[in-house]
Design a protein around this motif. Structure first.
Motif, mmCIF file in Angstrom:
data_model
loop_
_atom_site.group_PDB
_atom_site.id
_atom_site.type_symbol
_atom_site.label_atom_id
_atom_site.label_comp_id
_atom_site.label_asym_id
_atom_site.label_seq_id
_atom_site.Cartn_x
_atom_site.Cartn_y
_atom_site.Cartn_z
ATOM 1 N N ALA A 1 42.114 32.409 43.151
ATOM 2 C CA ALA A 1 40.574 32.897 43.106
ATOM 3 C C ALA A 1 40.196 34.106 43.119
ATOM 4 C CB ALA A 1 39.943 32.458 44.429
ATOM 5 N N SER A 2 41.172 35.132 43.270
ATOM 6 C CA SER A 2 41.010 36.736 42.985
ATOM 7 C C SER A 2 41.286 36.890 41.538
ATOM 8 C CB SER A 2 41.737 37.397 43.915
ATOM 9 O OG SER A 2 43.190 37.337 43.589
ATOM 10 N N GLU A 3 42.124 36.151 41.004
ATOM 11 C CA GLU A 3 42.533 36.464 39.657
ATOM 12 C C GLU A 3 41.448 35.612 38.654
ATOM 13 O OE1 GLU A 3 45.310 37.612 38.252
ATOM 14 O OE2 GLU A 3 46.123 38.095 40.275
ATOM 15 N N ILE A 4 40.626 34.966 39.114
ATOM 16 C CA ILE A 4 39.390 34.432 38.525
ATOM 17 C C ILE A 4 38.230 35.260 38.664
ATOM 18 C CG2 ILE A 4 37.550 32.678 38.260
ATOM 19 C CD1 ILE A 4 39.950 30.749 39.185
ATOM 20 N N ARG B 1 38.310 38.877 39.243
ATOM 21 C CA ARG B 1 38.457 40.068 38.635
ATOM 22 C C ARG B 1 37.923 40.302 37.191
ATOM 23 N NH1 ARG B 1 44.238 42.068 38.599
ATOM 24 N NH2 ARG B 1 44.694 39.584 38.878
ATOM 25 N N PRO B 2 38.092 39.497 36.392
ATOM 26 C CA PRO B 2 37.552 39.539 34.895
ATOM 27 C C PRO B 2 36.025 39.631 35.096
ATOM 28 C CG PRO B 2 39.011 37.876 34.893
ATOM 29 C CD PRO B 2 38.992 38.091 36.231
ATOM 30 N N ALA C 1 33.246 42.707 34.100
ATOM 31 C CA ALA C 1 32.130 42.356 32.994
ATOM 32 C C ALA C 1 30.890 42.797 33.816
ATOM 33 C CB ALA C 1 32.270 41.022 32.658
ATOM 34 N N VAL C 2 30.723 42.526 34.975
ATOM 35 C CA VAL C 2 29.545 42.796 35.606
ATOM 36 C C VAL C 2 29.567 44.489 35.721
ATOM 37 C CG1 VAL C 2 28.223 42.827 37.942
ATOM 38 C CG2 VAL C 2 28.973 40.633 36.950
ATOM 39 N N SER D 1 34.560 52.116 39.567
ATOM 40 C CA SER D 1 34.432 50.885 39.479
ATOM 41 C C SER D 1 35.001 49.757 38.527
ATOM 42 C CB SER D 1 32.962 50.191 39.884
ATOM 43 O OG SER D 1 32.038 50.331 38.949
ATOM 44 N N LEU D 2 35.061 50.480 37.547
ATOM 45 C CA LEU D 2 35.581 49.792 36.297
ATOM 46 C C LEU D 2 36.982 49.698 36.479
ATOM 47 C CD1 LEU D 2 33.801 51.658 33.423
ATOM 48 C CD2 LEU D 2 33.347 49.228 34.135
ATOM 49 N N PHE D 3 37.780 50.687 37.223
ATOM 50 C CA PHE D 3 39.162 50.590 37.364
ATOM 51 C C PHE D 3 39.371 49.811 38.700
ATOM 52 C CE2 PHE D 3 38.506 54.746 35.388
ATOM 53 C CZ PHE D 3 39.194 54.216 34.197
ATOM 54 N N THR D 4 38.509 49.781 39.576
ATOM 55 C CA THR D 4 39.082 48.962 40.805
ATOM 56 C C THR D 4 38.719 47.497 40.714
ATOM 57 O OG1 THR D 4 36.688 49.351 41.751
ATOM 58 C CG2 THR D 4 38.401 50.847 42.601
#
Length: 196
Positions: free
Chosen positions: A4-7, A9-10, A14-15, A59-62
């Protein structure tokens, strides 16, 4: 982590990227209008846009980190309220449709531009608010998923020790004794047959 966390993250990346791009556009539009206008509504929106551009770079990196435990959640809560108030400030400038009522005249510099600049600022301010809200929801989901996997009890059974060797071997039981392959039952000898 779980799937679920792998889903998440992308989508979270993007957000965050869409929020950052929207904030840059709002910053550019409001920075140009500050030189032509005076008013707290434009300056407030500019300050929120500048702070978002600066604070949302990490936040782009986290968003890409495997161990993202909701580091940006407090920032999302604060900027959710700030972008909502900035959107309300910008939307309040359109209280009349004609120029005599003051509506778009607050943002108009020439007859050609009409309400286009003000509408662009309002649209991208709303997009920044929307992307902040989406990022907040995804960050909460990420914290929830991480909390469920971190608090899951580990399956250990102290009554069932883990063995490194064969499962049914006992230390020292068959030392020196030859073992034969299992060929079936041994036939009885004459003495054993007569005793019955």
């Amino acid at each position: 982590m779980t799937e679920a966390s792998e889903i998440i993250r992308p989508f979270l990346f993007a957000v965050r990227l869409a929020l950052w791009i929207s904030a840059v556009i709002v910053m550019g539009l409001t920075a140009w209008s500050v030189t032509h206008l005076k008013g707290y509504r434009v300056i407030f929106t500019l300050v929120i846009a500048v702070l978002s551009v600066v604070f949302y770079i990490p936040s782009l990196f986290t968003a890409c980190m495997h161990r993202n435990r909701g580091y940006m959640l407090p920032l999302d809560i604060v900027f959710y309220a700030l972008w909502l108030s900035a959107f309300i400030f910008v939307a309040q400038t359109n209280y009349g449709l004609n120029y005599e009522d003051g509506g778009c005249r607050f943002y108009v510099w020439s007859i050609n531009s009409g309400c286009g600049r003000r509408n662009a600022i309002e649209a991208f301010t709303f997009l920044s608010f929307f992307w902040t809200l989406c990022g907040l929801c995804l960050e909460i989901a990420n914290v929830y998923v991480h909390g469920r996997t971190a608090n899951a009890p580990s399956v250990t059974h102290p009554e069932k020790p883990i063995h490194d060797g064969p499962v049914y071997s006992t230390p020292g039981a068959n030392e020196g004794a030859p073992t034969a392959p299992n060929t079936g039952p041994v036939p009885a000898t004459n003495q054993e047959q007569n005793g019955v």
